[in-house]
Design a protein around this motif. Structure first.
Motif, PDB file in Angstrom:
ATOM      1  N   LEU A   1       0.947  -1.091  -0.074  1.00  0.00           N
ATOM      2  CA  LEU A   1      -0.020   0.054  -0.004  1.00  0.00           C
ATOM      3  C   LEU A   1       1.054   1.190   0.070  1.00  0.00           C
ATOM      4  O   LEU A   1       1.989   1.272   0.699  1.00  0.00           O
ATOM      5  CB  LEU A   1      -0.746   0.266   1.051  1.00  0.00           C
ATOM      6  CG  LEU A   1      -1.823  -0.959   1.368  1.00  0.00           C
ATOM      7  CD1 LEU A   1      -2.455  -1.071   2.833  1.00  0.00           C
ATOM      8  CD2 LEU A   1      -2.955  -1.078   0.102  1.00  0.00           C
ATOM      9  N   ASP A   2       0.391   2.203  -0.630  1.00  0.00           N
ATOM     10  CA  ASP A   2       1.052   3.666  -0.498  1.00  0.00           C
ATOM     11  C   ASP A   2       0.939   4.178   0.720  1.00  0.00           C
ATOM     12  O   ASP A   2      -0.231   4.285   1.237  1.00  0.00           O
ATOM     13  CB  ASP A   2       0.478   4.511  -1.681  1.00  0.00           C
ATOM     14  CG  ASP A   2       1.328   5.995  -1.854  1.00  0.00           C
ATOM     15  OD1 ASP A   2       2.050   6.193  -0.826  1.00  0.00           O
ATOM     16  OD2 ASP A   2       1.150   6.344  -3.022  1.00  0.00           O
ATOM     17  N   LEU A   3       2.083   4.324   1.401  1.00  0.00           N
ATOM     18  CA  LEU A   3       1.913   5.135   2.794  1.00  0.00           C
ATOM     19  C   LEU A   3       1.323   6.309   2.884  1.00  0.00           C
ATOM     20  O   LEU A   3       0.613   6.385   4.041  1.00  0.00           O
ATOM     21  CB  LEU A   3       3.475   5.304   3.173  1.00  0.00           C
ATOM     22  CG  LEU A   3       3.536   5.433   4.907  1.00  0.00           C
ATOM     23  CD1 LEU A   3       2.785   4.620   5.640  1.00  0.00           C
ATOM     24  CD2 LEU A   3       4.820   5.734   5.061  1.00  0.00           C
ATOM     25  N   ASN A   4       1.298   7.103   1.790  1.00  0.00           N
ATOM     26  CA  ASN A   4       0.351   8.236   1.725  1.00  0.00           C
ATOM     27  C   ASN A   4      -1.065   8.153   1.640  1.00  0.00           C
ATOM     28  O   ASN A   4      -1.822   9.035   1.571  1.00  0.00           O
ATOM     29  CB  ASN A   4       1.081   9.301   0.849  1.00  0.00           C
ATOM     30  CG  ASN A   4       2.261  10.021   1.319  1.00  0.00           C
ATOM     31  OD1 ASN A   4       2.292  10.372   2.657  1.00  0.00           O
ATOM     32  ND2 ASN A   4       3.212  10.230   0.333  1.00  0.00           N
ATOM     33  N   LEU A   5      -1.495   6.938   1.327  1.00  0.00           N
ATOM     34  CA  LEU A   5      -2.936   6.600   0.890  1.00  0.00           C
ATOM     35  C   LEU A   5      -3.383   5.741   2.212  1.00  0.00           C
ATOM     36  O   LEU A   5      -4.549   5.431   2.042  1.00  0.00           O
ATOM     37  CB  LEU A   5      -3.185   6.204  -0.384  1.00  0.00           C
ATOM     38  CG  LEU A   5      -2.719   6.925  -1.657  1.00  0.00           C
ATOM     39  CD1 LEU A   5      -2.985   6.272  -2.684  1.00  0.00           C
ATOM     40  CD2 LEU A   5      -3.508   8.340  -1.465  1.00  0.00           C
ATOM     41  N   ILE A  55       8.625  -1.142   7.726  1.00  0.00           N
ATOM     42  CA  ILE A  55       7.758  -0.390   6.907  1.00  0.00           C
ATOM     43  C   ILE A  55       7.618  -1.015   5.381  1.00  0.00           C
ATOM     44  O   ILE A  55       6.519  -1.126   5.146  1.00  0.00           O
ATOM     45  CB  ILE A  55       7.925   1.135   7.050  1.00  0.00           C
ATOM     46  CG1 ILE A  55       8.121   1.497   8.579  1.00  0.00           C
ATOM     47  CG2 ILE A  55       6.872   2.008   6.364  1.00  0.00           C
ATOM     48  CD1 ILE A  55       8.712   2.694   8.741  1.00  0.00           C
ATOM     49  N   ALA A  56       8.680  -0.948   4.901  1.00  0.00           N
ATOM     50  CA  ALA A  56       8.647  -1.367   3.427  1.00  0.00           C
ATOM     51  C   ALA A  56       7.993  -2.835   3.165  1.00  0.00           C
ATOM     52  O   ALA A  56       7.435  -3.127   2.003  1.00  0.00           O
ATOM     53  CB  ALA A  56      10.173  -1.449   2.783  1.00  0.00           C
ATOM     54  N   TYR A  60       4.915   1.428   0.671  1.00  0.00           N
ATOM     55  CA  TYR A  60       6.079   2.022  -0.049  1.00  0.00           C
ATOM     56  C   TYR A  60       5.432   3.421  -0.310  1.00  0.00           C
ATOM     57  O   TYR A  60       4.343   3.866   0.119  1.00  0.00           O
ATOM     58  CB  TYR A  60       5.889   1.522  -1.699  1.00  0.00           C
ATOM     59  CG  TYR A  60       4.646   1.552  -2.319  1.00  0.00           C
ATOM     60  CD1 TYR A  60       4.369   2.406  -3.378  1.00  0.00           C
ATOM     61  CD2 TYR A  60       3.589   0.546  -2.278  1.00  0.00           C
ATOM     62  CE1 TYR A  60       3.254   2.642  -3.838  1.00  0.00           C
ATOM     63  CE2 TYR A  60       2.401   0.599  -2.879  1.00  0.00           C
ATOM     64  CZ  TYR A  60       2.211   1.612  -3.652  1.00  0.00           C
ATOM     65  OH  TYR A  60       1.178   1.703  -4.470  1.00  0.00           O
ATOM     66  N   LEU A  61       6.354   4.469  -1.046  1.00  0.00           N
ATOM     67  CA  LEU A  61       5.875   5.786  -1.271  1.00  0.00           C
ATOM     68  C   LEU A  61       5.934   6.042  -2.824  1.00  0.00           C
ATOM     69  O   LEU A  61       7.024   5.575  -3.353  1.00  0.00           O
ATOM     70  CB  LEU A  61       6.981   6.617  -0.700  1.00  0.00           C
ATOM     71  CG  LEU A  61       6.398   6.764   0.934  1.00  0.00           C
ATOM     72  CD1 LEU A  61       7.755   7.911   1.505  1.00  0.00           C
ATOM     73  CD2 LEU A  61       5.358   7.666   1.265  1.00  0.00           C
ATOM     74  N   GLU A  62       5.114   6.446  -3.334  1.00  0.00           N
ATOM     75  CA  GLU A  62       4.937   6.743  -4.933  1.00  0.00           C
ATOM     76  C   GLU A  62       5.290   8.028  -5.291  1.00  0.00           C
ATOM     77  O   GLU A  62       4.489   8.988  -5.117  1.00  0.00           O
ATOM     78  CB  GLU A  62       3.543   6.129  -5.357  1.00  0.00           C
ATOM     79  CG  GLU A  62       3.374   6.366  -6.614  1.00  0.00           C
ATOM     80  CD  GLU A  62       3.954   5.122  -7.375  1.00  0.00           C
ATOM     81  OE1 GLU A  62       4.345   5.522  -8.730  1.00  0.00           O
ATOM     82  OE2 GLU A  62       3.821   3.975  -7.037  1.00  0.00           O
TER      83      GLU A  62
END
Length: 131
Positions: A1-5, A55-56, A60-62
């Motif tokens: 999952l994208d960490l920012n979402l 965390i990875a 992840y961070l897109e």
């Protein structure tokens, strides 16, 4: 999952992160305007030191998804609302602009005495000089 979402329920996948910490992490991310590095997650108050590799495993961070403050147009009040800025830092950035004119490059803020390299590295992903 994208960490920012990720929502607060998804953040609970991390070991040691329960509902309260997940909610705090979610709110911190919102206040920041997004994470640029997954290790920022550990800056949440009482968050355990989670290694980047763990965390990875889930997140992840897109690209660069951070909300940008324009140091050529934004006000001291607006800048100071960001968790990494205090009133003095925001005022220094704006005062420098008033004296020297608009910033042509973001790196120019390092001319301000209170902005050491470590602080610059921390705040630069949230700043821009263009519209």
């Amino acid at each position: 999952l994208d960490l920012n979402l990720a929502d607060s329920i998804q953040l609970q996948r991390l070991q040691g992160v329960g509902p309260i910490l997940a909610r705090c992490a979610y709110k911190f991310r919102q206040a920041l305007g997004g994470f640029y590095d997954s290790t920022q997650l550990t800056q949440v108050y009482n968050m355990p030191k989670i290694p980047k590799e763990k965390i990875a495993k889930y997140f992840y961070l897109e690209g660069d998804q951070t909300l940008k403050f324009n140091i050529n147009t934004d006000s001291t009040i607006y800048l100071s609302k960001h968790p990494y800025f205090n009133w003095n830092l925001a005022k220094s950035i704006i005062n420098y602009r008033k004296v020297h004119g608009n910033y042509e490059a973001l790196e120019q803020i390092t001319s301000i005495k209170i902005i050491l390299d470590s602080l610059y590295q921390k705040i630069a992903p949230y700043l821009t000089t263009s519209e």
